[in-house]
Design a protein around this motif. Sequence first.
Motif, PDB file in Angstrom:
ATOM      1  N   MET A 227      -6.359   0.820   6.027  1.00 23.95           N
ATOM      2  CA  MET A 227      -7.262   0.852   7.165  1.00 23.95           C
ATOM      3  C   MET A 227      -7.324  -0.553   7.753  1.00 23.95           C
ATOM      4  O   MET A 227      -7.861  -1.478   7.135  1.00 23.95           O
ATOM      5  CB  MET A 227      -8.661   1.300   6.748  1.00 23.95           C
ATOM      6  N   PHE A 228      -6.749  -0.729   8.937  1.00 25.18           N
ATOM      7  CA  PHE A 228      -6.733  -2.028   9.581  1.00 25.18           C
ATOM      8  C   PHE A 228      -8.070  -2.304  10.265  1.00 25.18           C
ATOM      9  O   PHE A 228      -8.792  -1.386  10.656  1.00 25.18           O
ATOM     10  CB  PHE A 228      -5.588  -2.099  10.598  1.00 25.18           C
ATOM     11  N   ASP A 229      -8.386  -3.581  10.425  1.00 20.66           N
ATOM     12  CA  ASP A 229      -9.634  -3.969  11.079  1.00 20.66           C
ATOM     13  C   ASP A 229      -9.617  -3.661  12.569  1.00 20.66           C
ATOM     14  O   ASP A 229     -10.676  -3.627  13.207  1.00 20.66           O
ATOM     15  CB  ASP A 229      -9.895  -5.463  10.869  1.00 20.66           C
ATOM     16  N   ASP A 230      -8.427  -3.445  13.126  1.00 19.76           N
ATOM     17  CA  ASP A 230      -8.289  -3.114  14.536  1.00 19.76           C
ATOM     18  C   ASP A 230      -7.160  -2.107  14.666  1.00 19.76           C
ATOM     19  O   ASP A 230      -6.351  -1.936  13.747  1.00 19.76           O
ATOM     20  CB  ASP A 230      -7.991  -4.379  15.345  1.00 19.76           C
ATOM     21  N   SER A 231      -7.089  -1.425  15.789  1.00 17.02           N
ATOM     22  CA  SER A 231      -6.004  -0.471  16.026  1.00 17.02           C
ATOM     23  C   SER A 231      -4.683  -1.225  16.155  1.00 17.02           C
ATOM     24  O   SER A 231      -4.615  -2.271  16.820  1.00 17.02           O
ATOM     25  CB  SER A 231      -6.268   0.332  17.298  1.00 17.02           C
ATOM     26  N   VAL A 232      -3.658  -0.694  15.529  1.00 14.76           N
ATOM     27  CA  VAL A 232      -2.352  -1.356  15.517  1.00 14.76           C
ATOM     28  C   VAL A 232      -1.249  -0.343  15.798  1.00 14.76           C
ATOM     29  O   VAL A 232      -1.428   0.869  15.640  1.00 14.76           O
ATOM     30  CB  VAL A 232      -2.077  -2.047  14.157  1.00 14.76           C
ATOM     31  N   ASP A 233      -0.102  -0.872  16.209  1.00 15.11           N
ATOM     32  CA  ASP A 233       1.106  -0.075  16.387  1.00 15.11           C
ATOM     33  C   ASP A 233       2.065  -0.435  15.258  1.00 15.11           C
ATOM     34  O   ASP A 233       2.352  -1.615  15.030  1.00 15.11           O
ATOM     35  CB  ASP A 233       1.735  -0.375  17.752  1.00 15.11           C
ATOM     36  N   VAL A 234       2.524   0.557  14.524  1.00 16.13           N
ATOM     37  CA  VAL A 234       3.465   0.346  13.418  1.00 16.13           C
ATOM     38  C   VAL A 234       4.858   0.755  13.873  1.00 16.13           C
ATOM     39  O   VAL A 234       5.057   1.889  14.319  1.00 16.13           O
ATOM     40  CB  VAL A 234       3.036   1.148  12.171  1.00 16.13           C
ATOM     41  N   SER A 235       5.803  -0.149  13.789  1.00 14.30           N
ATOM     42  CA  SER A 235       7.167   0.128  14.242  1.00 14.30           C
ATOM     43  C   SER A 235       8.091   0.580  13.118  1.00 14.30           C
ATOM     44  O   SER A 235       9.082   1.274  13.365  1.00 14.30           O
ATOM     45  CB  SER A 235       7.765  -1.109  14.906  1.00 14.30           C
ATOM     46  N   GLU A 236       7.779   0.199  11.885  1.00 10.51           N
ATOM     47  CA  GLU A 236       8.577   0.650  10.745  1.00 10.51           C
ATOM     48  C   GLU A 236       7.747   0.569   9.483  1.00 10.51           C
ATOM     49  O   GLU A 236       6.726  -0.122   9.418  1.00 10.51           O
ATOM     50  CB  GLU A 236       9.859  -0.174  10.609  1.00 10.51           C
ATOM     51  N   VAL A 237       8.189   1.316   8.479  1.00  9.60           N
ATOM     52  CA  VAL A 237       7.507   1.321   7.190  1.00  9.60           C
ATOM     53  C   VAL A 237       8.534   1.065   6.095  1.00  9.60           C
ATOM     54  O   VAL A 237       9.656   1.580   6.147  1.00  9.60           O
ATOM     55  CB  VAL A 237       6.758   2.658   6.950  1.00  9.60           C
ATOM     56  N   SER A 238       8.143   0.243   5.123  1.00  5.99           N
ATOM     57  CA  SER A 238       9.010  -0.053   3.983  1.00  5.99           C
ATOM     58  C   SER A 238       8.309   0.342   2.694  1.00  5.99           C
ATOM     59  O   SER A 238       7.094   0.133   2.548  1.00  5.99           O
ATOM     60  CB  SER A 238       9.346  -1.546   3.933  1.00  5.99           C
ATOM     61  N   LEU A 239       9.076   0.901   1.759  1.00  6.75           N
ATOM     62  CA  LEU A 239       8.568   1.275   0.448  1.00  6.75           C
ATOM     63  C   LEU A 239       9.417   0.617  -0.632  1.00  6.75           C
ATOM     64  O   LEU A 239      10.641   0.476  -0.467  1.00  6.75           O
ATOM     65  CB  LEU A 239       8.609   2.793   0.256  1.00  6.75           C
ATOM     66  N   ARG A 240       8.773   0.228  -1.720  1.00  4.44           N
ATOM     67  CA  ARG A 240       9.500  -0.296  -2.887  1.00  4.44           C
ATOM     68  C   ARG A 240       9.117   0.530  -4.100  1.00  4.44           C
ATOM     69  O   ARG A 240       7.927   0.705  -4.391  1.00  4.44           O
ATOM     70  CB  ARG A 240       9.170  -1.767  -3.133  1.00  4.44           C
ATOM     71  N   ALA A 241      10.107   1.037  -4.807  1.00  2.00           N
ATOM     72  CA  ALA A 241       9.865   1.842  -5.998  1.00  2.00           C
ATOM     73  C   ALA A 241       9.365   0.964  -7.138  1.00  2.00           C
ATOM     74  O   ALA A 241       9.470  -0.267  -7.104  1.00  2.00           O
ATOM     75  CB  ALA A 241      11.143   2.567  -6.409  1.00  2.00           C
ATOM     76  N   GLY A 242       8.824   1.617  -8.177  1.00  2.00           N
ATOM     77  CA  GLY A 242       8.280   0.916  -9.325  1.00  2.00           C
ATOM     78  C   GLY A 242       9.321   0.170 -10.134  1.00  2.00           C
ATOM     79  O   GLY A 242      10.537   0.348  -9.966  1.00  2.00           O
ATOM     80  N   ASP A 243       8.823  -0.686 -11.055  1.00  2.00           N
ATOM     81  CA  ASP A 243       9.709  -1.615 -11.770  1.00  2.00           C
ATOM     82  C   ASP A 243      10.276  -1.054 -13.059  1.00  2.00           C
ATOM     83  O   ASP A 243      10.800  -1.801 -13.886  1.00  2.00           O
ATOM     84  CB  ASP A 243       8.963  -2.923 -12.048  1.00  2.00           C
TER      85      ASP A 243
END
Length: 289
Positions: A227-243
């Motif tokens: 939950m961002f403090d202000d409205s935002v535009d997200v252009s891409e999302v990155s995920l990293r798997a567990g270790d």
Amino acid sequence: MSEDNLLGGVLQAQVRVESLPAARQIVAVERQLDGTWRVCGNAQSGVDGLADLTILAQSTSDIYALAVDDWGQPWESDLVVAVGGLVRPTNFTGWLYRVTQSGTLPTAEPEWWNSSSMGPQPVGDAALEAERYYQPIAHGPLPIELSTGLTYRYWRVAFQSTRDAGSFKAAIAEIEFKLTGKVVGGSAFSSSDLGDGYEASVAFDGLASTSWTCASGSALPQWVGFMFDDSVDVSEVSLRAGDNAIRANRAPAAFVVECSSDGITWVERATFSEEPAWGVSESRTWMLN
């Protein structure tokens, strides 16, 4: 039906019934160039009849909106009803019956009356009042300015499936929402977590050694977001798997990126499926068109 190249916009709507503002569920649909139809937004108007619908549609589509009246619950013998409920007769003639006194309906269906002026009438030991049903009327095509700039405060990744067969179905070491134009703070949230050290915040701590993990026995879908403090535009999302291999198996095989203005009504931003098996600490990035 295509869900590619979707753009965002806002439709400002007002619902009136018999010239008076009314609270109704509003649904927006798009008619794509190939003739297929797709729901592209929905919202609930307030008692003032006003609502802002977040629209996600193709730029070449025609957009229509309609307000949907409550269809009621079909008549059932000996049905227990509560105040505020709506009953629909077996032979529908345009009237529904609002419950004004809780109780149990009789075994035999009553002789229905078709006038709200009669006021509440006894039906079994309940009381019902006639209420006209208004058929939905679509309005459109509507002029809506669509753009790639989709700004929302809430963004989340909803895990639809993983490769884990155990009790902990979903986990991820890191999530990054790449923002367009500005950087703002906020706080993490999730559908559930395993407890201390596995809460939503660790998915945004920059450490590959920690992982958000859903609560034991929780069924999918599970989600984690920010939950961002202000409205935002997200252009891409990155995920990293567990270790380790166990955690990596809990990374998503299919997931949905969703956004919201209020954390209640969610818009599907992008869907990803048939992801190959994850390697230990593997990172992947997806563009949000």
